[in-house]
Design a protein around this motif. Sequence first.
Motif, mmCIF file in Angstrom:
data_model
loop_
_atom_site.group_PDB
_atom_site.id
_atom_site.type_symbol
_atom_site.label_atom_id
_atom_site.label_comp_id
_atom_site.label_asym_id
_atom_site.label_seq_id
_atom_site.Cartn_x
_atom_site.Cartn_y
_atom_site.Cartn_z
ATOM 1 N N ALA A 299 0.997 -1.149 -0.079
ATOM 2 C CA ALA A 299 -0.202 -0.024 -0.061
ATOM 3 C C ALA A 299 0.731 1.230 0.012
ATOM 4 O O ALA A 299 0.420 2.290 -0.500
ATOM 5 C CB ALA A 299 -1.016 0.013 1.103
ATOM 6 N N TYR A 300 1.931 1.153 0.653
ATOM 7 C CA TYR A 300 3.077 2.195 0.850
ATOM 8 C C TYR A 300 3.442 2.670 -0.652
ATOM 9 O O TYR A 300 3.399 3.632 -0.939
ATOM 10 C CB TYR A 300 3.997 2.259 1.685
ATOM 11 C CG TYR A 300 5.092 3.052 1.908
ATOM 12 C CD1 TYR A 300 4.966 4.122 2.904
ATOM 13 C CD2 TYR A 300 6.189 3.216 1.066
ATOM 14 C CE1 TYR A 300 5.720 5.129 2.973
ATOM 15 C CE2 TYR A 300 6.957 4.433 1.226
ATOM 16 C CZ TYR A 300 6.738 5.132 2.027
ATOM 17 O OH TYR A 300 7.685 6.443 2.139
ATOM 18 N N ARG A 301 4.020 1.441 -1.383
ATOM 19 C CA ARG A 301 4.427 1.715 -2.771
ATOM 20 C C ARG A 301 3.375 2.361 -3.467
ATOM 21 O O ARG A 301 3.813 3.085 -4.299
ATOM 22 C CB ARG A 301 4.910 0.267 -3.114
ATOM 23 C CG ARG A 301 6.310 -0.070 -2.266
ATOM 24 C CD ARG A 301 7.078 -1.358 -3.231
ATOM 25 N NE ARG A 301 6.173 -2.462 -3.087
ATOM 26 C CZ ARG A 301 6.131 -3.518 -2.207
ATOM 27 N NH1 ARG A 301 6.770 -3.212 -1.179
ATOM 28 N NH2 ARG A 301 5.375 -4.586 -2.195
ATOM 29 N N LYS A 302 2.068 1.639 -3.689
ATOM 30 C CA LYS A 302 0.908 2.227 -4.452
ATOM 31 C C LYS A 302 0.818 3.710 -4.218
ATOM 32 O O LYS A 302 0.549 4.317 -5.236
ATOM 33 C CB LYS A 302 -0.047 1.413 -4.057
ATOM 34 C CG LYS A 302 -1.370 1.893 -4.926
ATOM 35 C CD LYS A 302 -2.438 0.845 -4.668
ATOM 36 C CE LYS A 302 -3.841 1.303 -5.461
ATOM 37 N NZ LYS A 302 -4.264 2.703 -5.275
ATOM 38 N N PRO A 323 -4.567 -2.023 -1.135
ATOM 39 C CA PRO A 323 -4.237 -3.447 -0.345
ATOM 40 C C PRO A 323 -4.938 -3.364 0.995
ATOM 41 O O PRO A 323 -5.409 -4.238 1.451
ATOM 42 C CB PRO A 323 -2.741 -3.609 -0.709
ATOM 43 C CG PRO A 323 -2.292 -2.771 -1.569
ATOM 44 C CD PRO A 323 -3.208 -1.802 -1.710
ATOM 45 N N LEU A 324 -4.647 -2.346 1.726
ATOM 46 C CA LEU A 324 -5.103 -2.101 3.007
ATOM 47 C C LEU A 324 -6.659 -1.704 3.224
ATOM 48 O O LEU A 324 -7.070 -2.737 3.862
ATOM 49 C CB LEU A 324 -4.437 -0.840 3.785
ATOM 50 C CG LEU A 324 -3.030 -1.028 4.267
ATOM 51 C CD1 LEU A 324 -2.831 0.301 4.939
ATOM 52 C CD2 LEU A 324 -2.950 -2.240 5.319
ATOM 53 N N ARG A 325 -7.176 -1.152 2.300
ATOM 54 C CA ARG A 325 -8.465 -0.964 2.557
ATOM 55 C C ARG A 325 -9.408 -2.118 1.901
ATOM 56 O O ARG A 325 -10.711 -2.401 2.382
ATOM 57 C CB ARG A 325 -9.152 0.298 1.865
ATOM 58 C CG ARG A 325 -8.578 1.596 2.482
ATOM 59 C CD ARG A 325 -8.943 2.717 1.895
ATOM 60 N NE ARG A 325 -8.631 4.135 2.593
ATOM 61 C CZ ARG A 325 -7.514 4.830 2.098
ATOM 62 N NH1 ARG A 325 -6.632 4.379 1.171
ATOM 63 N NH2 ARG A 325 -7.241 5.763 2.993
ATOM 64 N N ALA A 403 1.420 3.160 6.105
ATOM 65 C CA ALA A 403 1.309 3.161 4.652
ATOM 66 C C ALA A 403 1.163 4.449 3.890
ATOM 67 O O ALA A 403 1.184 4.453 2.994
ATOM 68 C CB ALA A 403 -0.159 2.395 4.526
ATOM 69 N N GLU A 404 1.182 5.388 4.699
ATOM 70 C CA GLU A 404 0.835 6.550 3.945
ATOM 71 C C GLU A 404 2.501 7.623 3.899
ATOM 72 O O GLU A 404 2.886 7.635 5.089
ATOM 73 C CB GLU A 404 -0.163 7.750 4.736
ATOM 74 C CG GLU A 404 -0.505 8.896 4.002
ATOM 75 C CD GLU A 404 -1.353 8.503 2.733
ATOM 76 O OE1 GLU A 404 -1.175 9.276 1.797
ATOM 77 O OE2 GLU A 404 -2.228 7.541 2.644
ATOM 78 N N GLY A 484 10.242 0.029 1.548
ATOM 79 C CA GLY A 484 9.353 -1.013 2.139
ATOM 80 C C GLY A 484 9.952 -2.116 3.170
ATOM 81 O O GLY A 484 8.949 -2.426 4.046
ATOM 82 N N SER A 485 11.084 -2.294 3.325
ATOM 83 C CA SER A 485 11.508 -3.066 4.486
ATOM 84 C C SER A 485 11.330 -2.186 5.817
ATOM 85 O O SER A 485 10.911 -2.859 6.855
ATOM 86 C CB SER A 485 12.845 -3.520 4.310
ATOM 87 O OG SER A 485 13.812 -2.158 4.297
ATOM 88 N N GLY A 486 11.674 -1.170 5.783
ATOM 89 C CA GLY A 486 11.329 -0.357 6.971
ATOM 90 C C GLY A 486 9.781 0.025 7.417
ATOM 91 O O GLY A 486 9.385 -0.196 8.521
#
Length: 530
Positions: A299-302, A323-325, A403-404, A484-486
């Motif tokens: 979701a972060y990448r998107k 993906p989250l919602r 995610a933001e 993303g790993s973080g």
Amino acid sequence: MFRKKPNLNERLDALEDAARIGEPYLTDEHRERLERVATAGAERRALSAEHTVVGFFGATGSGKTSLFNAVVGEDLGKAAARRPTTSSPLAAIWHPDGSEELLDWLGVEDRRERQGEFAKNAGPLILLDLPDFDSVEASNRAVAERLAGQVDVLVWVSDPEKYADSVIHDQFIRPHANHSAVTLAVLNKSDLLAERDIDTVADSYAGLLRDDGLTNVQVVATSTLTGAGIDDLRGAIARVAKAHNAQTARIEADIVSVTERYTGAKGGGGVDKHAKRDLDAALTKAAGADRIAEITAAAYRKRLRQRTGWLLTSWITRFKPDPLRRLGLREEADELGVHRTSMPELDAASKAVANTGVRNYAAAVGEGLPHEWSAAVADRSEKISAALPAELDRAVARAKLPAEPSKGWSILTVFQWFALLAALIGVLWYLLVAFVPGVLTPVLGTDLVPDVEGWPLPTLLIMAGLLIGILIGLITAVFGGALGSGVKRRTRSAIQKEVASASETTVVEPLLAIREDYSRFAERIAVAAG
């Protein structure tokens, strides 16, 4: 630190407290024993402390009543116009003043006053002739059993034929194994034995009593036919009465009897800190923290691509579900704890992981506890396990998921718009030159397409706009993957924090409450035990 030894009243109060604390855990039988001793002890303490109550207990055919009459010095059964039913105890009383309430409490209606003293300095004394404790009549047996728990001194009367009867020892004598200080043993009808065998049989009887747990109990051999040993028995009773401590010794023995199974048991203090850590790790895994971390990173990448990607293509990602919602997850924490996710119910493997974690923690909590409390821990852990999936779902909903992308990425969005604007200006420039050149003449004169180092300026604007947009998109894509790993790590940490909080209230506190109840119970038992 020096601590004052509790007095008998404090010990009885502690025993009553222990019965109350242990009520949810103890069997009805064990709880009632604690309550009965505490109540009976307090009631006996409130009655005549001057009188020593001695009860004669014996099996059918032991000659108990004849022995009682011989010790009293008169056949009280014949002296009465009417003896109550065989289930009614008979009392011989020396110095009856103040004995009425005590005899009422004992439930003794047939009362015979005796003149003078039982023995020199013996003081007020009550001897009770009781029904046979192995009587086929349930009422007779009930009276004997009740008074065995109330009299100050117990006199066990047996005979050469029944002294080794296992039923008598198992059901009547052994339960009073802690009452050596207030117990007298009699081998009656010794006239049935040869003179040379009396000591042998008496020693055998004494050995059986020691096997029952009665230490330092001397067996007095008696015979109402020959009068042998009667004076010895009277002397033993007189010595107990003269000491004026039989009441206290009896109550103390009762307390020891009901508390010994709990004294010395471990279970106080805290639980190994690693147990909570292992519990949280298991529940975090069962809650799907790894999967949610992957979803949050996706979701972060998107969202980062939507914000900083090439504007000509990044709009396409908006049509893909978040993906989250899609799973009912939100980056905002559910502070009220009412939100539920749309994640599927825990599968069998996840439930097994959660249940194992709870059971292992319950085992750590129950370690060292008596069976009643460890069983209560196990029972409560099963109920907790049943409600755990919903609690884990709420814990995940409460977690603030990273995610933001931060607002700092917005500067690249600005650059993307400038790059797109530059490319659009270049395209518009060529369109104007091709179709309405007169529009540009007042501004550029005759050279409508100036160049820089041989490159047409509109072309440079288009190329720069496109290349910068694509380059920023590629850079943010690379950074999004690296970040993303973080995001995964922070997501796991956020979920683990909420799961740890949920496990504290859902698992730890309810189970530790049982352990704390036992600590309080053990502390009051220790006071009661002295």
